[in-house]
Design a protein around this motif. Sequence first.
Motif, PDB file in Angstrom:
ATOM      1  N   HIS A  13       0.951  -1.325   0.084  1.00 35.09           N
ATOM      2  CA  HIS A  13      -0.854   0.231   0.149  1.00 35.09           C
ATOM      3  C   HIS A  13       1.044   0.948  -0.112  1.00 35.09           C
ATOM      4  O   HIS A  13       1.836   1.499   0.428  1.00 35.09           O
ATOM      5  CB  HIS A  13      -0.700  -0.233   1.353  1.00 35.09           C
ATOM      6  CG  HIS A  13      -0.252  -0.069   2.562  1.00 35.09           C
ATOM      7  ND1 HIS A  13       0.092   1.813   3.296  1.00 35.09           N
ATOM      8  CD2 HIS A  13      -0.215  -0.579   3.476  1.00 35.09           C
ATOM      9  CE1 HIS A  13       0.327   1.068   4.442  1.00 35.09           C
ATOM     10  NE2 HIS A  13       0.438  -0.241   4.409  1.00 35.09           N
ATOM     11  N   ASP A  20       6.186   1.378   7.414  1.00 33.89           N
ATOM     12  CA  ASP A  20       4.015   0.774   6.973  1.00 33.89           C
ATOM     13  C   ASP A  20       3.856   1.661   5.633  1.00 33.89           C
ATOM     14  O   ASP A  20       3.389   2.898   5.967  1.00 33.89           O
ATOM     15  CB  ASP A  20       3.376   1.083   8.512  1.00 33.89           C
ATOM     16  CG  ASP A  20       2.028   0.259   8.229  1.00 33.89           C
ATOM     17  OD1 ASP A  20       1.922   0.235   7.463  1.00 33.89           O
ATOM     18  OD2 ASP A  20       1.010   0.695   9.078  1.00 33.89           O
ATOM     19  N   MET A  21       4.182   1.458   4.499  1.00 37.32           N
ATOM     20  CA  MET A  21       5.720   0.467   4.610  1.00 37.32           C
ATOM     21  C   MET A  21       6.747   0.320   3.268  1.00 37.32           C
ATOM     22  O   MET A  21       6.569  -0.524   2.480  1.00 37.32           O
ATOM     23  CB  MET A  21       4.591  -0.716   3.816  1.00 37.32           C
ATOM     24  CG  MET A  21       3.519  -0.330   3.212  1.00 37.32           C
ATOM     25  SD  MET A  21       2.361  -1.684   3.044  1.00 37.32           S
ATOM     26  CE  MET A  21       3.469  -3.786   2.127  1.00 37.32           C
ATOM     27  N   GLU A  65      -5.349   1.818   1.832  1.00 35.78           N
ATOM     28  CA  GLU A  65      -5.127   0.625   3.213  1.00 35.78           C
ATOM     29  C   GLU A  65      -5.432   1.089   4.244  1.00 35.78           C
ATOM     30  O   GLU A  65      -5.910   0.626   4.859  1.00 35.78           O
ATOM     31  CB  GLU A  65      -3.492   0.015   2.813  1.00 35.78           C
ATOM     32  CG  GLU A  65      -3.781  -1.185   3.217  1.00 35.78           C
ATOM     33  CD  GLU A  65      -2.876  -1.083   5.050  1.00 35.78           C
ATOM     34  OE1 GLU A  65      -3.553  -2.393   5.989  1.00 35.78           O
ATOM     35  OE2 GLU A  65      -3.068  -0.021   5.390  1.00 35.78           O
ATOM     36  N   GLU A  66      -4.861   2.695   4.662  1.00 38.16           N
ATOM     37  CA  GLU A  66      -5.408   3.254   5.969  1.00 38.16           C
ATOM     38  C   GLU A  66      -6.629   3.773   6.129  1.00 38.16           C
ATOM     39  O   GLU A  66      -7.158   3.292   7.244  1.00 38.16           O
ATOM     40  CB  GLU A  66      -4.262   3.846   6.339  1.00 38.16           C
ATOM     41  CG  GLU A  66      -2.711   3.337   6.211  1.00 38.16           C
ATOM     42  CD  GLU A  66      -2.158   2.450   7.042  1.00 38.16           C
ATOM     43  OE1 GLU A  66      -3.473   2.148   7.925  1.00 38.16           O
ATOM     44  OE2 GLU A  66      -0.781   2.025   7.370  1.00 38.16           O
ATOM     45  N   GLU A  93       4.193  -6.007   5.245  1.00 42.21           N
ATOM     46  CA  GLU A  93       3.596  -5.563   6.029  1.00 42.21           C
ATOM     47  C   GLU A  93       4.323  -5.927   6.579  1.00 42.21           C
ATOM     48  O   GLU A  93       5.382  -6.767   6.927  1.00 42.21           O
ATOM     49  CB  GLU A  93       2.428  -5.739   6.262  1.00 42.21           C
ATOM     50  CG  GLU A  93       1.105  -4.776   5.925  1.00 42.21           C
ATOM     51  CD  GLU A  93       1.292  -4.138   5.575  1.00 42.21           C
ATOM     52  OE1 GLU A  93       1.819  -2.691   6.439  1.00 42.21           O
ATOM     53  OE2 GLU A  93      -0.204  -3.265   5.478  1.00 42.21           O
TER      54      GLU A  93
HETATM   55 ZN   LIG Z   1       0.698  -1.047   6.467  1.00 40.75          ZN
END
Ligand SMILES: [Zn+2]
Length: 352
Positions: free
Chosen positions: A48, A80-81, A114-115, A142
């Motif tokens: 991501h 991350d990441m 993604e977050e 990740e």
């Molecule tokens: Zn992540």
Amino acid sequence: MAAAEIISDELGRFGIDSVIDSWGQNRANITAQVQSGGRKGAVLFACHLDVVGPGEADWRNPPFEAVESKGRIYGRGSADMKGGITAVVSAIGQIVKSGTNLKGDIVFFAAAGEETDSCGAKRFIRDSSRRLPELVGVVIPEPTDFEIVTAHRGLLWLNVKTKGRAAHGSTPQLGVNAISSMRVLLNELEGYKIQFEPHELLGESSMSINTIAGGEEINVVPDECSIGIDIRTLPAQNHQEVISDFERIFAKLKSRNSQFDAEVSIVREVGALETDNNCGFVRDFCSAVGVSETKAVGFTTDGPFFASLGVPVVIFGPGKPEVCHKPDEYIDIADVEKAVEYYKKVILRFLT
Ligand SMILES: [Zn+2]
């Protein structure tokens, strides 16, 4: 978008073409496929691009300047990441450059969102049925500090709103106070437990009411009050059953007081991940990287969206999970280098 362009340039240096799919305000996915002409199933590396915000706390270094110090890179997203992405891109690049005869394709993908809402992964899955080669497995780089993760809980974020009727604060009897309704609901939720069978790796389901908002003026009876609930779910749990529980509670409260009115909506949901540890992909992955055990973790990834393609998913990458989403996030450069070697081994194991 800028992150996707940097990756596209880097892949380009190895002669690998990529496609950037952009939409909305500054949203982008990037996909690249190294085609082999071979018959083996492809391996998908799913990353991501986005990061969480820097938070309120002070950082020793500016969060968005990638400061290098004593073998570490500090910055939001370093672990991350970006570390994982860097390692995957380098591994793929090195394999391509070496002229290795691949018998299956490598697919690289990095998603937006993604977050927040998994918009990038959902968009990719929606469009993927017609253009993805057959997959043997998915690797999510990740930060797991090189542990192989095959299971995590899902999440169900709910917004629950009580509705009332506004009135002047001096004549509350003419209105219906939404905060009072919420108080009644909160009391009821104190005694509510989600039904679940504990999972041997993931333990229990959990629920926490983490936000509340209501009322606009001190002299106005509020017509709305809302709470945000963070529910973490297990693989066998059905999110719809939890929603139905809430609706039953609303009905019960309404039967006691006809002025009670509430509704529930989903803010975000991601299923739980549970990859079969005995499947060939997991076993071969373990032996390729020399790690014998798999683990379950507390955080959630886009993994379940890829699992919906019917392929095994493993999460494995450089960086310590405990530094993520916190000030002074960092990654050890040596770990990124180590990850490059691991990902090359994975590619060679499955695709040669
Ligand atoms: Zn992540």
